[in-house]
Write an enzyme that holds these catalytic residues in place. Structure first.
Site, PDB file in Angstrom:
ATOM      1  NE  ARG A  35     -51.942 -59.334   4.466  1.00  0.00           N
ATOM      2  CZ  ARG A  35     -52.792 -60.175   4.813  1.00  0.00           C
ATOM      3  NH1 ARG A  35     -53.867 -59.995   5.659  1.00  0.00           N
ATOM      4  NH2 ARG A  35     -52.653 -61.410   4.386  1.00  0.00           N
ATOM      5  CG  ASP A  40     -58.363 -64.324  13.113  1.00  0.00           C
ATOM      6  OD1 ASP A  40     -58.700 -65.526  13.632  1.00  0.00           O
ATOM      7  OD2 ASP A  40     -58.543 -64.218  11.908  1.00  0.00           O
ATOM      8  CG  ASP A 100     -55.202 -61.274  11.587  1.00  0.00           C
ATOM      9  OD1 ASP A 100     -54.334 -61.809  10.778  1.00  0.00           O
ATOM     10  OD2 ASP A 100     -56.383 -60.964  10.962  1.00  0.00           O
ATOM     11  CG  ASP A 159     -58.953 -57.403   8.836  1.00  0.00           C
ATOM     12  OD1 ASP A 159     -57.557 -56.956   8.820  1.00  0.00           O
ATOM     13  OD2 ASP A 159     -59.041 -58.543   8.918  1.00  0.00           O
TER      14      ASP A 159
END
Length: 394
Positions: free
Chosen positions: A270, A190, A214, A218
């Site tokens: 986030r 991504d 993205d 992560d």
């Protein structure tokens, strides 16, 4: 004559004493300044940045990590290979000696990778980083931009330090050289700046990350024992995801420390967003947000401790966000705020549950003393990729 001698001595003393006091007063600001310079560093930076000869002691960095990653002692010691990147080019299958991909995929065992000079690297395919690897950008301006970025998959004991990673691009499925030197096929990605999949003991420190399609970091699929520290995140919608998806139960064991980072300007959400696991979010500065700063779903626990939340002048003031769910599910989300500071009308909605504050329970190698939030502007001043002079302290 005796009386004159005594008077002469006293006269000299009357001159010397004020001169001595004056000299001490001149020196005092310099002593105070030296203390302040030491005091401006957080516990991680104090461990190595005060050493003017750090270039000859690079491995000291491995002993400076804190939080859930613990110390990175497995990255140094016997069998360590030093590798210098001198060529910014990239070939996903046949990398040339001197390139970053060559060092990551062709050098076996423990490796400490540094950079000969400033460079911008456009990766042709994702760089698959292996275990016991340190990528150390200190002393050069190293930018990974405009192409693929970094994937850590089923690895342990990795340090990513002092890089600028931005404008990562989504990638189609294709072949790429794995960290063990074998060609492997990977699916589409991504465009995350740094993606961790089923990893443990990863330290992401002093990087500048920005503007990827993205996310920037992560932590997914059972990854745990991670520390994300001293980074600057800018110009990004989705910043940091902790936990793969709402159905991946293995992330219940995830433990992540997020410390001494700067979030913003221009970060939307986030910071982090947590599923299932536990995150200690401590001593960070938040320079505004769009949708929210800290969010979660699926039984996460977040201990927000001694952070500085500066709400945007216009927009949402609430720090937290919960995914829409029924009352019973909302009560399982444990968001706690301890000794945070809120500016510009920022607010923090704590847990709907029993209100228990879950402690990080660090062991001896993980523990660090938490700073008072009022000092964070000084302690995070050097967040992001470091600009180290040719000689002297970084």
């Amino acid at each position: 004559m005796a009386k004159q001698s005594i008077m002469s001595i006293l006269s000299k003393r009357n001159i010397l004493i004020p001169l001595l006091v004056f000299s001490m007063l001149i020196m005092l600001p310099n002593l105070t300044l030296a203390k302040k310079r030491g005091g401006r560093m957080n516990v991680i930076d104090r461990c190595w940045r005060r050493d003017p000869n750090w270039r000859n002691h690079r491995e000291q960095l491995a002993r400076c990590s804190v939080g859930y990653v613990g110390k990175m002692n497995n990255n140094i010691g016997g069998g360590l290979t030093w590798y210098i990147v001198s060529d910014p080019s990239d070939d996903a299958i046949h990398p040339k000696p001197g390139t970053l991909r060559y060092g990551v995929t062709q050098v076996k065992g423990k490796k400490w990778i540094t950079f000969k000079h400033d460079m911008k690297i456009k990766l042709a395919k994702p760089l698959l980083v292996g275990s016991f690897t340190t990528i150390d950008g200190r002393g050069a301006k190293v930018e990974i931009a405009g192409g693929a970025c970094l994937i850590l998959r089923k690895v342990t004991d990795v340090i990513i330090h002092s890089l600028k990673i931005r404008n990562c691009k989504a990638q189609p499925a294709g072949d790429v050289l794995n960290h063990d030197g074998a060609i492997m096929s990977i699916g589409p990605v991504d465009g995350d700046a740094i993606r961790m999949i089923s990893c443990a003991k990863i330290w992401i420190d002093h990087n500048t990350l920005a503007t990827s399609p993205d996310g920037l970091i992560d932590v997914t699929r059972g990854s745990t024992d991670i520390t994300i520290s001293n980074n600057q995140f800018i110009d990004q919608n989705k910043v940091m995801l902790l936990g793969h998806d709402d159905g991946f139960l293995r992330d219940r064991n995830m433990k992540v420390t997020v410390a001494y980072n700067k979030f913003g300007p221009n970060c939307h959400q986030r910071m982090p967003r947590v599923r299932f696991g536990y995150s200690h979010v401590v001593n960070n500065i938040y320079k505004g947000w769009g949708l929210y700063a800290i969010g979660g779903s699926m039984d996460p626990s977040v201990r927000s401790e001694a952070n500085l939340f500066i709400a945007p002048k216009n927009g949402k003031k609430e720090v937290t966000w919960r995914k829409a769910m029924n009352i019973a599910e909302r009560k399982k989300i444990n968001f706690q705020s301890i000794k945070d500071i809120f500016e510009n009308g920022a607010s923090f909605k704590e847990s709907d549950g029993d209100g228990n504050s879950v402690k990080p329970n660090y062991n001896k190698e993980q523990y660090f003393r938490i700073a008072v939030a009022i000092n964070l502007r000084k302690l995070t001043r050097a967040a992001g990729a470091l600009k180290c002079p040719p000689v002297g302290r970084c």
